[in-house]
Design a protein around this motif. Sequence first.
Motif, PDB file in Angstrom:
ATOM      1  N   GLY A 107       0.838  -1.189   0.000  1.00 28.87           N
ATOM      2  CA  GLY A 107       0.000   0.000   0.000  1.00 28.87           C
ATOM      3  C   GLY A 107       0.877   1.243   0.000  1.00 28.87           C
ATOM      4  O   GLY A 107       2.106   1.162  -0.096  1.00 28.87           O
ATOM      5  N   LEU A 108       0.241   2.403   0.123  1.00 30.31           N
ATOM      6  CA  LEU A 108       0.971   3.662   0.157  1.00 30.31           C
ATOM      7  C   LEU A 108       0.754   4.360   1.495  1.00 30.31           C
ATOM      8  O   LEU A 108      -0.275   4.183   2.153  1.00 30.31           O
ATOM      9  CB  LEU A 108       0.504   4.590  -0.963  1.00 30.31           C
ATOM     10  N   VAL A 123      -2.805   6.145   5.280  1.00 30.36           N
ATOM     11  CA  VAL A 123      -2.452   4.963   4.490  1.00 30.36           C
ATOM     12  C   VAL A 123      -3.583   4.565   3.544  1.00 30.36           C
ATOM     13  O   VAL A 123      -4.748   4.898   3.767  1.00 30.36           O
ATOM     14  CB  VAL A 123      -2.110   3.750   5.392  1.00 30.36           C
ATOM     15  N   MET A 124      -3.211   3.861   2.500  1.00 27.16           N
ATOM     16  CA  MET A 124      -4.172   3.180   1.622  1.00 27.16           C
ATOM     17  C   MET A 124      -3.582   1.837   1.244  1.00 27.16           C
ATOM     18  O   MET A 124      -2.363   1.670   1.197  1.00 27.16           O
ATOM     19  CB  MET A 124      -4.502   4.007   0.378  1.00 27.16           C
ATOM     20  N   THR A 150     -16.214   3.015   2.253  1.00 31.34           N
ATOM     21  CA  THR A 150     -16.210   3.050   3.710  1.00 31.34           C
ATOM     22  C   THR A 150     -15.220   4.088   4.205  1.00 31.34           C
ATOM     23  O   THR A 150     -15.537   4.899   5.080  1.00 31.34           O
ATOM     24  CB  THR A 150     -15.834   1.665   4.261  1.00 31.34           C
ATOM     25  N   HIS A 151     -14.024   4.062   3.640  1.00 32.33           N
ATOM     26  CA  HIS A 151     -13.005   5.071   3.927  1.00 32.33           C
ATOM     27  C   HIS A 151     -12.611   5.699   2.596  1.00 32.33           C
ATOM     28  O   HIS A 151     -11.750   5.180   1.880  1.00 32.33           O
ATOM     29  CB  HIS A 151     -11.791   4.450   4.620  1.00 32.33           C
ATOM     30  N   SER A 152     -13.240   6.806   2.251  1.00 31.84           N
ATOM     31  CA  SER A 152     -13.003   7.454   0.959  1.00 31.84           C
ATOM     32  C   SER A 152     -11.589   8.023   0.884  1.00 31.84           C
ATOM     33  O   SER A 152     -11.039   8.494   1.881  1.00 31.84           O
ATOM     34  CB  SER A 152     -14.010   8.582   0.743  1.00 31.84           C
ATOM     35  N   LYS A 153     -11.034   7.976  -0.317  1.00 29.25           N
ATOM     36  CA  LYS A 153      -9.682   8.497  -0.546  1.00 29.25           C
ATOM     37  C   LYS A 153      -9.726   9.608  -1.592  1.00 29.25           C
ATOM     38  O   LYS A 153     -10.402   9.486  -2.619  1.00 29.25           O
ATOM     39  CB  LYS A 153      -8.750   7.394  -1.054  1.00 29.25           C
TER      40      LYS A 153
END
Length: 306
Positions: A107-108, A123-124, A150-153
């Motif tokens: 991930g990043l 994090v993503m 659920t967790h927007s980026k």
Amino acid sequence: MVAVDWGTSSLRGALLDADGAVIEERPFSRGIMTVAPGEFPAVFEACFGDWLARSSGLCLVSGMAGSRQGWMEAPYCACPAGFAEVADQLAWIAAPPRGWRIAMVPGLSCEHTCAGLPAVPDVMRGEEVQIFGAMQLAGLRDGIFVLPGTHSKWATVQHGRITGFRTFMTGEVYALLSQHSILSRTIAADAPFDDAAFAQGLAQAQGQDQGNSGLLHHAFSARTLSLFGRMEAGPLASYLSGLVIGEELRANTASTLHANTEVVLIGSANLTRRYAQALGHQGVASRALGSEATWAGLRALAQAIT
């Protein structure tokens, strides 16, 4: 190659031909939370073993399978990051089945700073592959990419590299408010989508009346509108959705979006339609992509490895 997106609650895989076209796609309800430690190879074999039996090749796995709770941890890659940086930090399975090369995609991570305060990490895991795929499909090397969920980026891409991103717990907050708060008594969470009520929620969240007190204030209106008979239970679900999405956009419109910006939305048709409508209220154009972005991203990453 075999491309796999293994998340918390679901598992998806695609068999791709030499040109990257999808030969077959399979979904399973086998997210990492359903897999006991040490059982990931067996589940992988059960779901995709017949694909592996056809030949040998490359399999890239993105998502939570690369977390500490997954198959094998692939440590986060720090932003700014593009194909080369992510490819350099792939975590390779030591003893893959049937002679295949199998790797977990990292991930990043990025850091958010505020004057006078310690930096806070973000994090993503999995979304970076979707962004890479959207870049390929849309022919872009710069832009704003938004992944509702659920967790927007909200991610910024410059010169083909993800330079930073911000996470918003929009979907989770909506679920908590609509299912586990006092609002659940007056909201029909499974009601059909109501465009007018959603637009009203957006306007309320983004309005300037009384300095705009924010979501903690506006959310209570989902109760009082029902209490005074001004909105029925069905439309209230869409109204609350407009409130939480509107709050997310309010946090980004001034700092992230500007004139002539076109946002690339990546996600389910249901969510990207709502975000496109919300952005449209702000005069911001958008285009939407779905699951094809994941497969295109893993394919492009495979080419970077080669």
